[in-house]
Write a protein that holds these residues in place. Structure first.
Motif, PDB file in Angstrom:
ATOM      1  N   GLU A 119      -3.410  64.120  18.628  1.00 49.40           N
ATOM      2  CA  GLU A 119      -2.180  63.321  18.591  1.00 49.40           C
ATOM      3  C   GLU A 119      -2.514  61.966  19.219  1.00 49.40           C
ATOM      4  OE1 GLU A 119       0.813  65.201  20.989  1.00 49.40           O
ATOM      5  OE2 GLU A 119       2.032  63.399  21.130  1.00 49.40           O
ATOM      6  N   THR A 146       0.050  65.762   8.687  1.00 47.92           N
ATOM      7  CA  THR A 146      -0.148  64.714   9.699  1.00 47.92           C
ATOM      8  C   THR A 146       0.707  63.499   9.355  1.00 47.92           C
ATOM      9  OG1 THR A 146      -2.404  65.471  10.035  1.00 47.92           O
ATOM     10  CG2 THR A 146      -1.870  63.263  10.835  1.00 47.92           C
ATOM     11  N   THR A 147       1.430  63.008  10.340  1.00 47.14           N
ATOM     12  CA  THR A 147       2.369  61.917  10.108  1.00 47.14           C
ATOM     13  C   THR A 147       2.022  60.708  10.962  1.00 47.14           C
ATOM     14  OG1 THR A 147       4.041  63.649   9.932  1.00 47.14           O
ATOM     15  CG2 THR A 147       4.843  61.393   9.999  1.00 47.14           C
ATOM     16  N   SER A 174       3.749  57.448  12.480  1.00 54.05           N
ATOM     17  CA  SER A 174       5.071  56.867  12.730  1.00 54.05           C
ATOM     18  C   SER A 174       4.895  55.424  13.166  1.00 54.05           C
ATOM     19  CB  SER A 174       5.790  57.646  13.836  1.00 54.05           C
ATOM     20  OG  SER A 174       6.002  58.981  13.448  1.00 54.05           O
ATOM     21  N   PHE A 221      12.009  53.009  21.447  1.00 57.38           N
ATOM     22  CA  PHE A 221      11.623  54.143  20.597  1.00 57.38           C
ATOM     23  C   PHE A 221      12.846  54.907  20.093  1.00 57.38           C
ATOM     24  CE2 PHE A 221       7.821  53.367  23.296  1.00 57.38           C
ATOM     25  CZ  PHE A 221       7.065  52.799  22.280  1.00 57.38           C
ATOM     26  N   MET A 228      12.244  53.263  13.286  1.00 57.29           N
ATOM     27  CA  MET A 228      10.986  53.919  12.878  1.00 57.29           C
ATOM     28  C   MET A 228      10.904  54.168  11.383  1.00 57.29           C
ATOM     29  SD  MET A 228      10.376  56.692  15.848  1.00 57.29           S
ATOM     30  CE  MET A 228      10.629  56.260  17.572  1.00 57.29           C
ATOM     31  N   HIS A 276       8.156  56.504   8.795  1.00 50.78           N
ATOM     32  CA  HIS A 276       7.130  57.541   8.894  1.00 50.78           C
ATOM     33  C   HIS A 276       6.375  57.665   7.575  1.00 50.78           C
ATOM     34  CE1 HIS A 276       9.261  58.635  12.571  1.00 50.78           C
ATOM     35  NE2 HIS A 276      10.367  58.559  11.858  1.00 50.78           N
ATOM     36  N   HIS A 277       5.080  57.896   7.692  1.00 54.62           N
ATOM     37  CA  HIS A 277       4.304  58.042   6.463  1.00 54.62           C
ATOM     38  C   HIS A 277       3.321  59.202   6.567  1.00 54.62           C
ATOM     39  CE1 HIS A 277       2.766  56.935   2.614  1.00 54.62           C
ATOM     40  NE2 HIS A 277       1.533  56.947   3.071  1.00 54.62           N
ATOM     41  N   ARG A 300       2.070  55.515  16.101  1.00 53.08           N
ATOM     42  CA  ARG A 300       1.547  56.747  16.701  1.00 53.08           C
ATOM     43  C   ARG A 300       1.216  57.735  15.586  1.00 53.08           C
ATOM     44  NH1 ARG A 300       3.844  61.382  17.668  1.00 53.08           N
ATOM     45  NH2 ARG A 300       3.127  61.550  19.809  1.00 53.08           N
ATOM     46  N   SER A 357       0.761  62.105  14.650  1.00 51.35           N
ATOM     47  CA  SER A 357       0.854  63.509  15.059  1.00 51.35           C
ATOM     48  C   SER A 357      -0.547  64.139  14.951  1.00 51.35           C
ATOM     49  CB  SER A 357       1.858  64.253  14.172  1.00 51.35           C
ATOM     50  OG  SER A 357       1.374  64.352  12.860  1.00 51.35           O
ATOM     51  N   PRO A 358      -0.761  65.328  15.546  1.00 52.87           N
ATOM     52  CA  PRO A 358      -2.099  65.937  15.475  1.00 52.87           C
ATOM     53  C   PRO A 358      -2.527  66.178  14.022  1.00 52.87           C
ATOM     54  CG  PRO A 358      -0.723  67.100  17.065  1.00 52.87           C
ATOM     55  CD  PRO A 358       0.177  66.167  16.332  1.00 52.87           C
TER      56      PRO A 358
END
Lengths: 273, 270
Positions: free
Chosen positions: A84, A113-114, A116, A223, A228, A230-231, A249, A251-252
């Motif tokens: 992450e 996995t995203t 942001s 935040f 935001m 997201h992709h 940022r 995600s894992p």
């Protein structure tokens, strides 16, 4: 067939850059690029960063491999592995830098996995006039020393990222502060440069302000879900992100083979009219 | 203060419903809803599902708790667990899908978990007329199969609930009951069989090998350009039309993540 970025006219490149700056990011789908073609496409917008770290292919040193995959000796083939990643941006730790656009091209996808992206320009625009004036009066001191963009409780020790040149000396910086609120060099809009972790000190004039209170105040204002985007990368996607208007940022990574090619560049080759 | 959807006048709520039907989804940030408020809001759209299962609170049976959290005895408090969820929509193996509007309201967030939404109208519109006509002639048989969209253990009350549906037979291409838009009904994990009815052969039914059809349609429908992704933050409300969209979820990393889910029809808003 989706229009390929390699075939864009100068006008279309300018439109793309305008979209990146206006929205903070832009996504192109179904692109089919070699490493060299990807670099060539980015160079039409500006001059690319180029390094010789472990994740830079020698033939295309403008590209940084982003991947969780290991080679036969157990070494990472790319940066950031499968961790992450906390909010960050390119150039973090520097008070002045040119490469304000980052592009990421997806070679191997991981649909779990995203990425942001938080828009620092939209956030600033929605503040009250009093708040805007207050934040305009603040200067910040950035320092990448000791910063880890992966979570503090992670066992990840880095796969060579620790060797990156990050210090003010490395970049031969002559300044040690920058305004918290900047004006974007392309569209002139103001953004609030909230580089968490990297901001070590904050000042109003010559008076240092309490950094913990500074973070506690800005974090919930920045935040917010509404700022935001997201992709989730699919093979052939290119994501462009403006590094002044946005922070990002990740995600894992579940599928270690996920691979992105990353470049960072300025907008100096874009023909703005 | 962000506009609260609960306070919107009916005319505006109609617009929001239409937007959701056409686009497949709508997102509202920073909503402040109690369980009662939320149910009241969804009832302004239509009649809500209340199956009386373990994940429906007795006080507000219209709500489905979505969480991986368990009680002190290890008993599930909600549905869908913590694993990845494959592409699906509400009621995929039911004979009649009436509750085609899903609301998901975030009570506790996990910033590492994303919901991906795929529009099912645009992939159909982007086909040639010949391809559209072919797929209009396809009928599919659907049934829930464990270890496809997710994995449930024997004895799990959720498995019992999911397996209770007998399955359904319906057209691969549907016409939205409100907008009239055509869409792909493609929760492929549920598709067991398919047939093509050929107009040129007097309406004769010809079985289709489902695996190649699924492979081809997956490549066409689940393109990045048809997808939107959302990471729930506290107070986010997502509305999804279950005909004009499909959705999937990445794994949950923080089991405290809690969403309230409501499924309703549009009978009060049309």
């Amino acid at each position: 067939m989706t229009l390929q970025i390699l075939n864009y006219s100068d006008k279309e490149i300018t439109q793309l850059v305008s979209e990146i700056v206006k929205n903070g990011s832009a996504v192109l789908h179904d692109q089919d690029l070699t490493q060299r073609e990807f670099v060539d496409a980015c160079k039409r917008m500006g001059v690319c960063d180029s390094w010789d770290y472990f994740m830079n292919p020698p033939d295309n040193p403008e590209i940084s491999i982003v991947s969780g995959e290991l080679d036969e000796n157990g070494n990472s083939i790319g940066m950031f592995t499968d961790q992450e990643l906390e909010w960050h941006a390119n150039g973090a730790g520097r008070h002045d830098f040119k490469e304000i656009c980052v592009s990421l091209y997806c070679v191997e996808e991981c649909i779990d996995t995203t990425l942001s992206i938080c828009n620092q320009c939209d956030m600033f625009a929605e503040l009250s006039k009093e708040e805007q004036d207050y934040y305009r009066s603040i200067d910040v001191h950035l320092d990448a020393t000791g910063v880890r963009v992966w979570p503090k409780d992670s066992n990840y020790k880095g796969s060579g990222e620790g060797d990156f040149g990050v210090s003010a000396d490395f970049y031969k910086e002559t300044i040690d502060r920058r305004p918290l609120v900047g004006k974007h060099p392309v569209d002139g809009r103001e953004y609030l440069y909230f580089l968490i972790q990297y901001i070590k000190k904050a000042y109003i004039g010559n008076e240092e302000i309490n950094i913990d209170e500074f973070y506690a105040d800005l974090w919930p204002k920045m935040f917010r879900s509404k700022y935001m985007f997201h992709h989730v990368f699919r093979k052939g996607d290119i994501l462009f992100m403006d590094q002044l208007h946005t922070i990002h940022r990740r995600s894992p990574v579940k599928k270690k083979e996920r691979q992105l090619w990353r470049t960072a560049f300025d907008y100096s080759n874009t023909k703005f009219t | 203060m962000t506009t609260q959807i609960l306070n919107l006048p009916r005319t505006q709520l109609v617009r929001e419903a239409t937007k959701t039907q056409v686009k497949g989804h709508s997102i509202y940030h920073e909503q402040s809803l109690s369980a009662e408020d939320y149910v009241m809001l969804m009832k302004r759209f239509g009649e809500c599902e209340t199956p009386g299962q373990f994940m429906n609170p007795k006080k507000n049976p219209e709500i489905f708790i979505v969480t991986a959290k368990k009680d002190k005895h290890g008993k599930k408090l909600g549905m869908f667990g913590e694993g990845e969820l494959g592409w699906h929509s509400n009621g995929n193996s039911r004979h009649n899908v009436e509750h085609i509007l899903i609301g998901l309201y975030c009570v506790e967030e996990d910033v590492n978990t994303a919901l991906s939404i795929c529009n099912t109208t645009r992939p159909f519109m982007d086909l040639t007329e010949e391809q559209q006509n072919y797929y209009r002639g396809v009928t599919i048989k659907l049934k829930f199969k464990n270890n496809t969209i997710y994995k449930l253990k024997e004895g799990d009350p959720e498995l019992e609930f999911m397996e209770a549906s007998k399955g359904s037979i319906r057209k691969l291409v549907g016409k939205h009951p409100v907008t009239g838009q055509e869409y792909f009904y493609f929760p492929y994990h549920f598709i067991e069989k398919a047939w093509h009815r050929m107009a040129c052969a007097g309406g004769q039914k010809k079985p289709i090998d489902v695996n190649p059809m699924i492979k081809e349609l997956k490549q066409h429908i689940f393109k990045s350009k048809y997808q939107t992704h959302h990471v729930f933050h506290k107070g986010d409300l997502l509305l999804m039309d279950q005909f004009t969209s499909l959705h999937r979820r990445t794994p949950v990393y923080d089991n405290n993540r809690l969403l309230w889910r409501v499924a309703c029809d549009y009978r009060n808003i049309i």
